[in-house]
Write an enzyme that holds these catalytic residues in place. Structure first.
Site, short mmCIF file in Angstrom:
data_model
loop_
_atom_site.label_atom_id
_atom_site.label_comp_id
_atom_site.label_asym_id
_atom_site.label_seq_id
_atom_site.Cartn_x
_atom_site.Cartn_y
_atom_site.Cartn_z
N LYS A 129 22.29 -6.68 -23.92
CA LYS A 129 23.16 -5.92 -23.00
C LYS A 129 22.30 -5.55 -21.79
O LYS A 129 21.10 -5.30 -21.94
CB LYS A 129 23.70 -4.65 -23.66
N LYS A 160 22.26 -12.16 -31.18
CA LYS A 160 23.64 -12.65 -31.11
C LYS A 160 24.06 -12.79 -29.65
O LYS A 160 23.83 -11.91 -28.83
CB LYS A 160 24.58 -11.65 -31.82
N ASP A 203 26.83 -12.71 -26.68
CA ASP A 203 28.05 -11.92 -26.50
C ASP A 203 29.26 -12.86 -26.49
O ASP A 203 29.11 -14.07 -26.24
CB ASP A 203 27.99 -11.11 -25.20
N GLU A 204 30.44 -12.27 -26.72
CA GLU A 204 31.64 -13.11 -26.88
C GLU A 204 31.99 -13.86 -25.59
O GLU A 204 32.64 -14.91 -25.65
CB GLU A 204 32.84 -12.27 -27.35
N HIS A 225 33.56 -14.38 -34.17
CA HIS A 225 33.87 -13.20 -33.35
C HIS A 225 35.40 -13.15 -33.21
O HIS A 225 36.03 -14.19 -33.10
CB HIS A 225 33.19 -13.31 -31.98
N LYS A 280 33.20 2.33 -31.27
CA LYS A 280 34.05 2.42 -30.08
C LYS A 280 35.37 1.66 -30.24
O LYS A 280 36.25 1.75 -29.38
CB LYS A 280 33.29 1.88 -28.86
C1 CAP Z 1 29.46 -4.80 -29.27
C2 CAP Z 1 30.10 -6.07 -28.71
C3 CAP Z 1 31.04 -6.74 -29.71
C4 CAP Z 1 32.07 -5.81 -30.29
C5 CAP Z 1 33.30 -6.61 -30.71
C6 CAP Z 1 30.86 -5.79 -27.43
O1 CAP Z 1 28.54 -4.33 -28.34
O2 CAP Z 1 29.11 -7.03 -28.40
O3 CAP Z 1 31.65 -7.81 -29.00
O4 CAP Z 1 31.53 -5.22 -31.42
O5 CAP Z 1 34.20 -5.72 -31.34
O6 CAP Z 1 30.85 -6.69 -26.59
O7 CAP Z 1 31.48 -4.73 -27.37
P1 CAP Z 1 27.92 -2.86 -28.59
P2 CAP Z 1 34.55 -5.95 -32.89
O8 CAP Z 1 27.09 -2.93 -29.84
O9 CAP Z 1 27.09 -2.58 -27.37
O10 CAP Z 1 29.09 -1.93 -28.71
O11 CAP Z 1 33.25 -6.05 -33.60
O12 CAP Z 1 35.38 -4.73 -33.23
O13 CAP Z 1 35.34 -7.21 -32.95
MG MG Z 2 30.40 -8.43 -27.46
#
Ligand code: CAP
Ligand code: MG
Length: 432
Positions: A155, A181, A183-184, A273, A313
């Site tokens: 991040k 990992k 990010d999406e 994801h 969150k």
């Molecule tokens: C978390 C994250 C993940 C979320 C996805 C984001 O980052 O990389 O994509 O966890 O949500 O982009 O928000 P943080 P979920 O650790 O900085 O929050 O796992 O509920 O599908």
């Molecule tokens: Mg993410």
């Protein structure tokens, strides 16, 4: 006007009909449109998702009558429907989606519709591969047992270059984490090309493994058009990677089933994801639950799946997240409240992933109800540590260690400046 019936929707409602063991059953939460009864809405749901349409038909045959889905139980706004298995194509999630996640959402007589749960019979379950590695296989790849697997996403999102991305990976691996990992939304942007990222990440991974003597790996996001995903998966394999990450809902069920076959041939584990899931699982009276998506993901055979945290969150209560975990890890899921029991007939468990707004201060609360056999992803909660990425990673590992040893975080932080820095910044508070 002739006496002939105009519509036959109520023929799809039968409280005397018992679901058969070899049928697929769905539980719907139904809000009928104004002027329609729950029975009329239920009949439309069972009709439109099986063999019916809006009016009686001159072409109706006995064999079709035998295939009609039946709403066999109605209780307040809940409707249980049972479907003869021959209405479905074995081994095809797209076809299941077109049947029971299709037209019924658009019917005027049904104002809101939420699929709460789905129960698969043995023959249907066995028509899918299920996970190649599963929870134990993933733990074996990483040589992690008895504690959560720990991952971090660099991040801010979308590292400015492959080298910057890989260097954060090196720092968090040296800080004690298992997985870097993607990010999406990181795939192959002009400033972070897939080919460059996979090469750099796995180069630094090898360096971190050599220096720590621990297994390290990376969840590299191959999300793209399907032929391109096949190419990217091969690249991950060629560079010695063990995992591919796929945004399973944005690539679609058909592409995911294709990539499951590719992953089998290449011997790669799939990290799923679930970005986009909240478009249809967030509203309490419409769409489909994450429970349903989790069950379909286990059938197709992902090895890790984001299922929520219950503290961070993102949406999702503790009880929902625990239900998701049970659905993807137990062999024999018991019936619980309105939710179906489900046998998995030997399909491997999926690694539950908790991620989203996590930081070291939330780890003990999370693990108290999730247990150690999960993966935990902490992005901002590691890279926001005032002492830097490596310290952030160590703070996360220390929080896990504290939980395992049943030591209060504050006490453990007396010997860990990294954990102390995390607690001073975030405490044990959850941030939305
Ligand atoms: C978390 C994250 C993940 C979320 C996805 C984001 O980052 O990389 O994509 O966890 O949500 O982009 O928000 P943080 P979920 O650790 O900085 O929050 O796992 O509920 O599908
Ligand atoms: Mg993410």
């Amino acid at each position: 006007m002739s006496e002939e019936k105009v519509d036959w929707y109520l023929d799809f409602v039968d409280s005397k009909r018992e679901p058969r063991k070899d049928e697929i059953q769905l539980l719907f939460k139904v809000t009928p449109a104004k002027g329609f009864s729950i029975e009329e809405a239920a009949g439309r749901i069972a009709s439109e998702s099986s063999v019916g349409t809006w009016t009686t038909l001159s072409t109706l045959t006995q064999e079709t009558i035998n295939r009609m889905a039946k709403a066999y139980r109605i209780s307040n706004d809940l409707v249980w429907v049972t479907y003869p298995l021959e209405l479905f194509e074995l081994g095809s999630i797209p076809q299941l989606f077109s049947s029971v996640f299709g037209n019924i959402y658009g019917m005027k007589a049904v104002s809101r519709l939420r699929i709460m749960d789905i129960k698969f019979p043995e023959e249907y379950v066995k028509s899918f591969r299920g996970p190649q590695f599963g929870l134990e296989g993933v733990q074996n790849i990483l040589k992690v047992k008895g504690r959560p697997i720990l991952a971090t996403v660099p991040k801010p999102k979308l590292s400015p270059s492959p080298e910057a991305h890989a260097k954060i990976g090196y720092e968090i691996w040296m800080g004690g984490e298992d997985l870097l990992k993607d990010d999406e939304n990181l795939t192959s942007q002009p400033f972070n090309k897939f080919e460059d990222r996979v090469r750099e990440v796995l180069k630094y991974r090898d360096k971190a493994e050599k220096e720590t003597g621990e297994r390290k790996s990376a969840l590299i996001n191959i999300t793209a058009e399907t032929e391109e995903m096949k190419r990217r998966a091969k690249l991950v394999k060629d560079y010695g990677g063990e995992f591919i990450m796929i945004d399973i809902l944005t690539v679609g069920w058909a592409a995911l089933q294709t990539m499951r076959e590719v992953a089998e041939d290449l011997g790669l584990a799939i990290h799923a994801h679930r970005a986009f899931h909240a478009a249809f699982d967030k509203l309490p009276d419409h769409g489909a639950t994450m429970l349903v998506l989790a069950k379909m993901s286990r059938l197709i055979g992902v090895d890790l799946l984001h299922i929520g945290t219950g503290v961070g969150k993102m949406e999702g209560t503790k009880s929902e997240v625990i239900r998701h975990k049970e659905a993807v890890t137990l062999e024999d899921v018991p019936q619980e409240d309105i939710y179906f029991s489900q046998k998995w007939y030997g399909l491997k468990p999926v690694t539950p992933v908790s991620s989203g707004g996590l930081h070291p201060g939330l780890i003990p609360a999370l693990l108290d109800y999730m247990g150690p056999d999960i993966a935990v992803q902490i992005g901002g909660g590691v890279l926001g540590n005032p002492l830097g990425a490596r310290a952030g990673a160590k703070a996360a590992r220390d929080a896990i260690d504290a939980w395992q040893k049943k030591i209060p975080l504050e006490e453990y932080a007396e010997k860990s400046k990294e954990l102390k820095a995390a607690l001073e910044k975030w405490g044990t508070k959850s941030f939305e």
